[in-house]
Design an enzyme around this catalytic site. Structure first.
Site, PDB file in Angstrom:
ATOM      1  N   GLY A  58     -27.147  18.529  36.593  1.00 26.27           N
ATOM      2  CA  GLY A  58     -27.049  19.760  35.819  1.00 26.27           C
ATOM      3  C   GLY A  58     -28.265  20.034  34.956  1.00 26.27           C
ATOM      4  O   GLY A  58     -28.727  21.172  34.855  1.00 26.27           O
ATOM      5  N   ASP A  95     -19.141  20.720  30.860  1.00 27.02           N
ATOM      6  CA  ASP A  95     -17.956  19.860  30.818  1.00 27.02           C
ATOM      7  C   ASP A  95     -18.357  18.470  31.283  1.00 27.02           C
ATOM      8  O   ASP A  95     -18.233  18.128  32.458  1.00 27.02           O
ATOM      9  CB  ASP A  95     -16.855  20.444  31.708  1.00 27.02           C
ATOM     10  CG  ASP A  95     -15.574  19.624  31.646  1.00 27.02           C
ATOM     11  OD1 ASP A  95     -15.469  18.747  30.776  1.00 27.02           O
ATOM     12  OD2 ASP A  95     -14.679  19.880  32.477  1.00 27.02           O
TER      13      ASP A  95
END
Length: 290
Positions: A151, A171
């Site tokens: 990410g 998350d």
């Protein structure tokens, strides 16, 4: 990795010197991916996902957690986002809530393909195996696209491009040695640069209890330095707190957020007008200057 005996008591670290013990009733999946140890098993909370011995989600509490993962942003933003980027969240529940709420385009980036595939096969919530295959092969114009990538590196790959999102959701596990680079100011400035003028960034940021609050307070103070204003949000039915960093200068009142809740296409089970009014108030230990 050796198979865990059916009668094992799994010890989950909570804070320094404090553990939580889980009784494992039945193992559905156990394995070691490239990035982590995984266990999906029946517990007193139903089918439960553990990564590196830490509970990530369970049948009992997963909806309360994932509503907290996205609804605070949707309720505190001036308008419903049209585009969203989700980092982590292997189960896919957060993405489904965003779609049900009316977000038109979602890009879901997760580093661990093996973990997501196992979740799709063995968890009774989130993506199905078929959905993972479908969305991984989707094009950039589709309503949902799954990308298996780091990410942080994905964020950085967009810094010199024109891609912008109305909402970015992170998350990932609580701040620690392996994740601290995703909770610091330089990275959050990079995230901010990919948001539209009225966009928002939401992240799970820790726990407000006295024996765990320090990382949450650090995140809260850091985020206030990066974003125009920050919305604090705590859902009573589970363990975590979320922070929403807003780029724009429009700060909604509690009454405006309650109106947006009434008008929301997604009707959360664990957030209502009454709980919302107290969820946005940070406890004294977080508000007090160091």
């Amino acid at each position: 990795m050796n198979k865990i005996p059916e009668s094992i008591l799994l010890r989950e670290p909570i804070s320094k010197g404090v553990d939580r013990t889980w009784e494992i009733y039945k193992i559905h999946f156990q394995g070691k991916t490239k990035f982590q140890d995984m266990l999906i098993a029946d517990t007193a909370h139903g089918v439960t996902l553990f990564c590196n011995n830490e509970r990530q989600s369970s049948e009992l509490s997963q909806l309360a957690y994932h509503e907290g993962q996205v609804m605070p942003a949707l309720l505190s933003m001036p308008t419903l986002p049209k585009t969203a980027l989700v980092i982590g969240s292997s189960e896919g529940v957060a993405v489904k809530i965003l779609q049900d709420a009316g977000v038109e385009h979602v890009t879901h980036v997760d580093i661990d393909e093996e973990c997501m595939v196992a979740c799709g096969e063995f968890l009774p919530y989130g993506y199905t195996s078929e959905e993972i295959i479908k969305y991984t092969s989707a094009g950039s114009d589709d309503a949902l696209k799954i990308i298996f990538a780091d990410g942080k590196e994905y964020i950085r790959s967009l810094l010199d491009k024109t891609t912008r999102y109305d909402l970015i959701v992170m998350d990932i596990p609580d701040e620690g040695p392996e994740t601290e680079s995703l909770y610091n100011e330089p990275f959050w400035h990079e995230v901010k640069s990919l948001l539209t003028p009225s966009g928002a960034f939401i992240t799970q940021a820790g726990n407000s209890s006295l024996w765990r609050y320090k990382t949450l307070k650090k995140s809260y103070d850091r985020m206030k330095k990066v974003f125009h204003h920050v919305t604090y949000f705590e859902v009573d039915e589970q363990d975590w707190v979320w922070l929403v960093g807003h780029v724009g200068d429009v700060e909604l009142s509690i009454e405006q957020m309650q109106t947006k809740l009434i008008e929301s296409k997604y009707n959360p089970q664990h957030i209502d007008a009454v709980s919302l009014s107290r969820s946005v108030i940070a406890p004294k230990v977080i508000r007090t200057p160091c």
